[in-house]
Design a protein around this motif. Structure first.
Motif, mmCIF file in Angstrom:
data_model
loop_
_atom_site.group_PDB
_atom_site.id
_atom_site.type_symbol
_atom_site.label_atom_id
_atom_site.label_comp_id
_atom_site.label_asym_id
_atom_site.label_seq_id
_atom_site.Cartn_x
_atom_site.Cartn_y
_atom_site.Cartn_z
ATOM 1 N N ILE A 176 -2.943 -5.509 -1.646
ATOM 2 C CA ILE A 176 -2.690 -5.361 -3.080
ATOM 3 C C ILE A 176 -2.049 -6.599 -3.686
ATOM 4 O O ILE A 176 -2.197 -6.877 -4.879
ATOM 5 C CB ILE A 176 -1.804 -4.119 -3.348
ATOM 6 C CG1 ILE A 176 -1.893 -3.691 -4.820
ATOM 7 C CG2 ILE A 176 -0.362 -4.368 -2.944
ATOM 8 C CD1 ILE A 176 -3.252 -3.202 -5.245
ATOM 9 N N VAL A 203 -9.147 -2.477 -0.812
ATOM 10 C CA VAL A 203 -8.304 -1.432 -1.402
ATOM 11 C C VAL A 203 -9.128 -0.184 -1.715
ATOM 12 O O VAL A 203 -8.665 0.953 -1.555
ATOM 13 C CB VAL A 203 -7.606 -1.965 -2.669
ATOM 14 C CG1 VAL A 203 -6.908 -0.840 -3.418
ATOM 15 C CG2 VAL A 203 -6.594 -3.056 -2.303
ATOM 16 N N ILE A 248 -3.104 -0.998 0.879
ATOM 17 C CA ILE A 248 -2.299 -1.471 -0.255
ATOM 18 C C ILE A 248 -1.229 -2.430 0.225
ATOM 19 O O ILE A 248 -0.984 -3.489 -0.372
ATOM 20 C CB ILE A 248 -1.692 -0.284 -1.021
ATOM 21 C CG1 ILE A 248 -2.774 0.392 -1.873
ATOM 22 C CG2 ILE A 248 -0.536 -0.726 -1.920
ATOM 23 C CD1 ILE A 248 -2.337 1.661 -2.546
#
Length: 483
Positions: free
Chosen positions: A236, A51, A232
């Motif tokens: 994520i 990320v 993401i």
């Protein structure tokens, strides 16, 4: 498609070899040689690093590919020098923040799982190594040399982890040494890629930057949004699972997600060469050739990713029977993430078109909104549905983002990847799933997987060849058959 097919095949072989090594690591070595909570910790560290990576890279890998072919030989040294130093704009401040606010960052990451607190620097160092690796990999790709970089990306660290896992199993090293050595692997990979990139094109250090430096920096800064959005969407979920549930659950989710990620391997391999090729076609305004590449890449990847999705779903029970009991409840995760990967592959070189065109700004800002939506979906669905909620959130985000990109390319370029062959492939996939769903074999799981997969491959490839659904696939099969 000559150069695309040639390097894509090499990259596919390398990528699948790397995936095979990764499968051994993930499905057998990590699950048996390491405690679940430590495997969960490693997934959190690597996902958090991934990320962070687009921010540290400052969009340089994409900028290298987009602008390199537009410079004459004498202007390239200044451009490459700029590309080397630009990531430091983010690397140095983030390093300073990691040092000054180490305690605060650690407290945030360890809210649910205190063991994560000690590894803030590990996340930064791996993220930085990932970022500069991608810079040097792009350096090689613009020279149309993607195979070695793909080898380093897909195989190097996985082989290193295999060695470390056996050392851990035989108690030669501790788990803490293992995690530190993992950082060393990523730093070593970056250094090797740098040496290779410099052998292809040694930069003459020049601070006579190009006249369009402002445009390059602006593009690089904006592309951070695009890179961050993609990461993401991919990573994520694991980072956020760490914030809500016990860390061993991240290990269970990661194993299921890894199996689904097999579907994306051909797409990743083909993109290594279609990305710079798409950039060249856009720079040379070859609209017709670009449309052909768009449709062919979409159809080829849909054929392959759809087959892999079907193989995975129909063999999933046998695969899970080979894993420890705690890892066996991931069917829903595999389905939703796998479906997202198929849709992602179906888009072909859509990303390459968007990020190398003049419309990248609109797509990047659209991506930011969807990244925020992903985070909100995870915040809503993970506390409510746990691991399955994270999978559904990932699918929903991918579906919205990919549909938006598909529509955008249609509006701005007048192109769709969909052809009559697309529907033929979809029908073939549904028929394959229906035919083999009820085929249950009474043998050992490994024998069942081999037999069922072989029968499915013969049926699927046979229909593709008999009805000549894809020219590229038909030509490849004919070549393999010696016709």
């Amino acid at each position: 498609m000559g150069i695309v097919l040639k390097q894509s095949l090499k990259n596919t072989i390398i990528t699948y070899l790397g995936f095979g090594i990764g499968a051994i690591n993930v499905l057998f070595l990590y699950t048996n040689f390491m405690a679940d909570r430590y495997y969960g910790l490693i997934n959190v560290i690597l996902s958090a690093s991934a990320v962070l990576m687009p921010l540290l890279a400052f969009g340089v890998p994409n900028a290298l590919v987009k602008f390199y072919s537009s410079f004459e030989q004498r202007a390239q040294d200044g451009f490459l020098t700029l590309m080397l130093f630009l990531p430091l704009v983010m690397v140095l401040p983030i390093a300073a923040v990691s040092y000054v606010a180490n305690e605060t960052i650690g407290d945030f990451l360890s809210r649910e799982n205190p063991m994560v607190k000690e590894y803030v620097w590990h996340i930064f160092l791996i993220g930085m190594a990932m970022a500069y690796f991608e810079v040097f990999y792009a350096w090689a790709k613009v020279r149309m040399k993607s195979v070695f970089g793909n080898f380093m990306k897909e195989i190097f660290c996985r082989v290193g982890q295999t060695v470390l896992l056996f050392l851990l199993y035989f108690q030669v090293i501790s788990v803490y040494f293992f995690i530190n050595a993992l950082v060393g692997l990523y730093l070593a990979r970056m250094a090797v890629m740098k040496i290779y990139a410099y052998r292809l094109r040694m930069p003459g250090l020049s601070f006579a930057f190009p006249e369009n430096t402002r445009d390059v920096i602006k593009y690089s800064a904006l592309i951070i949004l695009g890179g961050s959005t993609a990461i993401i969407l991919l990573e994520i979920d694991k980072v956020m699972l760490n914030q809500f549930i016990k860390i061993e659950n991240v290990a269970y989710y990661s194993v299921a997600g890894f199996m689904a990620s097999a579907i994306a391997v051909p797409s990743r391999a083909m993109h290594q060469i279609t990305y710079p090729l798409t950039a060249r076609l856009l720079n040379e305004k070859e609209g017709t050739a670009l449309h052909v590449l768009y449709r062919k890449s979409s159809l080829t990847l849909f054929i392959i990713s759809g087959l892999l999705f079907a193989l995975l779903l129909l063999n999933l029970n046998d695969i899970y029977s080979l894993l420890p009991e705690s890892y066996r409840n991931g069917l829903v995760i595999v389905f939703w993430i796998g479906l997202a990967k198929v849709y992602d592959s179906f888009l072909g070189n859509n990303n390459s078109i968007l990020y190398n065109s003049d419309y990248y700004r609109a797509v990047l800002f659209m991506g930011v909104l969807l990244a925020l939506l992903t985070i909100l979906l995870n915040l809503w669905l993970i506390p409510k549905y746990g691991l399955n909620g994270a999978a559904v959130a990932s699918f929903a985000a991918f579906f919205i983002f990919n549909t938006s990109k598909l529509v955008f390319v249609k509006i701005k370029f007048g192109m769709l990847p969909i052809t009559g062959e697309t529907f033929k492939v979809l029908a073939l996939l549904l028929i394959t799933l229906a035919l083999f769903h009820y085929l249950q074999l009474p043998f050992h799981a490994v024998v069942n997987i081999v037999l069922k997969s072989t029968l499915m491959l013969v049926f699927y490839i046979g229909v593709l060849y008999r009805f000549k659904i894809s020219e590229d696939v038909f030509g490849l099969i004919s070549k393999l058959l010696g016709k």
